[in-house]
Design an enzyme around this catalytic site. Structure first.
Site, mmCIF file in Angstrom:
data_model
loop_
_atom_site.group_PDB
_atom_site.id
_atom_site.type_symbol
_atom_site.label_atom_id
_atom_site.label_comp_id
_atom_site.label_asym_id
_atom_site.label_seq_id
_atom_site.Cartn_x
_atom_site.Cartn_y
_atom_site.Cartn_z
ATOM 1 N N THR A 128 13.489 32.102 -4.999
ATOM 2 C CA THR A 128 14.502 33.007 -5.546
ATOM 3 C C THR A 128 14.612 32.884 -7.055
ATOM 4 O O THR A 128 14.958 33.835 -7.744
ATOM 5 C CB THR A 128 15.861 32.699 -4.875
ATOM 6 O OG1 THR A 128 15.732 33.009 -3.489
ATOM 7 C CG2 THR A 128 16.994 33.507 -5.458
ATOM 8 N N SER B 50 9.618 30.323 -0.173
ATOM 9 C CA SER B 50 9.248 28.964 0.262
ATOM 10 C C SER B 50 9.214 28.830 1.779
ATOM 11 O O SER B 50 8.666 27.862 2.307
ATOM 12 C CB SER B 50 10.155 27.909 -0.369
ATOM 13 O OG SER B 50 11.421 27.890 0.243
ATOM 14 N N THR C 110 14.479 27.575 -2.529
ATOM 15 C CA THR C 110 15.424 26.540 -2.081
ATOM 16 C C THR C 110 15.341 26.275 -0.573
ATOM 17 O O THR C 110 15.790 25.230 -0.114
ATOM 18 C CB THR C 110 16.883 26.922 -2.423
ATOM 19 O OG1 THR C 110 17.222 28.125 -1.727
ATOM 20 C CG2 THR C 110 17.071 27.092 -3.916
ATOM 21 N N ASP C 111 14.762 27.236 0.185
ATOM 22 C CA ASP C 111 14.796 27.080 1.650
ATOM 23 C C ASP C 111 14.047 25.842 2.139
ATOM 24 O O ASP C 111 14.445 25.228 3.129
ATOM 25 C CB ASP C 111 14.213 28.331 2.337
ATOM 26 C CG ASP C 111 15.164 29.513 2.231
ATOM 27 O OD1 ASP C 111 16.314 29.324 1.774
ATOM 28 O OD2 ASP C 111 14.758 30.632 2.599
#
Ligand code: SIN
Length: 352
Positions: free
Chosen positions: A35, A81, A114-115
């Protein structure tokens, strides 16, 4: 006159943070997508495409980076990710190692979605062979968003990487003004910018407008102090995760055992890593096939008690300490590259 005063003040504030830096550091930014490099159709849209901006576009959008360090960059891949594969990890490891072995580079920053950022952080914490700082950073709002968090997060991550006290701390994550150890950090909220937490240990420091303050040390051995070496490695062993819940269909579990090349299973147990008693045949069959089973918990914090309910001694299981199921999977994959002896693997889980 007024303009000169503002410029002088800005320069002074740059020197204030530079004073804590490695002398004239060079930092390599390895961009992988997420993101932080995401683009939406409007400033307030919650739907967007991750991994759109290039490393160059990302870096040029952050004012003041060159006051902190000389910046080099490499686009490793540009992905959401959630799409990162084990081969991508091996590629990223290779780029990290290249930068680590380059004497002109002092530290590494990795921009990441971030995932799965917390998983990548732990993977590198166990495998990167360097004492140079490695700092992962992402954003919860795309680059085009109103109040995008990416630029300041990246600025702060570079400040952490450039800081002289960051050497030898293994892999860190700098997000939303906090610094975390790569083993301890987890994403805890689906959308909040304050999503990263270390539920068992808390952050190891803070970074506010480039000013870094550490409050604790990374405790577990990491990077150069682990036995996991990926030099020349082209694949990682297959390890599945089983999420326990009320009324598990054991026929479905049995199908997992037919998976070709399955070497390990992480049980994301209930409570203290507990496993329904009616799975005893499954556990026995899996162990007979030589599959190594690690008990963890999907509760989200706390340690799994060794031999809870006599599960470990009865079935020959490994207790996963305080690692989440996804992080336990990483340690088990790396452990299985060295041994399938459960006593030795238990030692790895107790230590790393
Ligand atoms: C991703 O993980 O690539 C998408 C979500 C994010 O970066 O926050």
């Amino acid at each position: 006159m007024h303009k000169t005063l503002i410029t002088t003040l800005l320069c002074l504030s740059s020197f204030a943070s530079l004073a804590d830096n490695i002398n004239n550091p060079t930092i390599e930014i390895l961009a992988t997508g997420g993101t932080i490099a995401g683009v939406a159709s409007s400033q307030t849209s919650s739907s967007y495409k991750a991994g759109k901006l290039t490393a160059e576009q990302l870096i040029s959008s952050v004012n003041g980076l060159s006051n902190l360090a000389n910046i080099k960059y490499e686009q490793v891949y540009n992905k959401d990710s959630g799409d990162v594969t084990l081969n991508d990890w091996l590629k990223l490891y290779g780029e990290v190692q290249k930068a680590a072995e380059n004497p002109s580079i002092n530290a590494i920053v990795i921009t990441h979605g971030t995932d799965t950022l917390d998983e990548t952080a732990y993977f590198l914490e166990l495998t990167a062979k360097t004492t140079k700082p490695i700092v992962l950073v992402g954003a919860m709002r795309p680059a085009t968003s109103m109040s995008a968090d990416g630029p300041l997060n990246l600025y702060n991550a570079v400040a952490v990487a450039a800081n002289k006290d960051s050497t030898g701390r293994g892999v860190m994550v700098a997000m939303n003004e906090k610094i975390f150890d790569g083993r301890e950090v987890y994403k805890t909220n689906t959308t909040s910018v304050d999503t990263f937490e270390a539920p068992n240990d808390g952050p190891i420091g803070t970074v506010f407008m480039g000013k870094v303050e550490y409050k604790s040390k990374t405790v577990r051995p990491n990077t150069v102090n682990t036995p996991f070496n990926l030099n020349g490695v082209t694949s990682l062993p297959d390890v599945a995760i089983i999420y326990e819940h009320v009324g598990v269909n054991t026929e479905m579990l049995d199908h997992i055992l037919d998976t070709k090349n399955l070497k390990g299973i992480i049980i994301a147990g209930v409570g203290d890593g507990n496993i329904p008693s009616y799975e005893k045949d499954f556990l026995t069959k899996a162990r007979k096939k030589g599959i190594v089973i690690v008990r963890s918990s999907h509760v989200g914090s706390g340690h799994v008690t060794y031999d809870y309910n006599n599960l470990d001694t009865t079935y020959g299981l490994v207790s996963g300490d305080d690692l989440s199921p996804s992080k336990a999977r990483i340690l088990l994959m790396l452990s299985l590259m060295k041994t399938s002896d459960i006593k030795q693997i238990q030692e790895y889980f107790d230590k790393y």
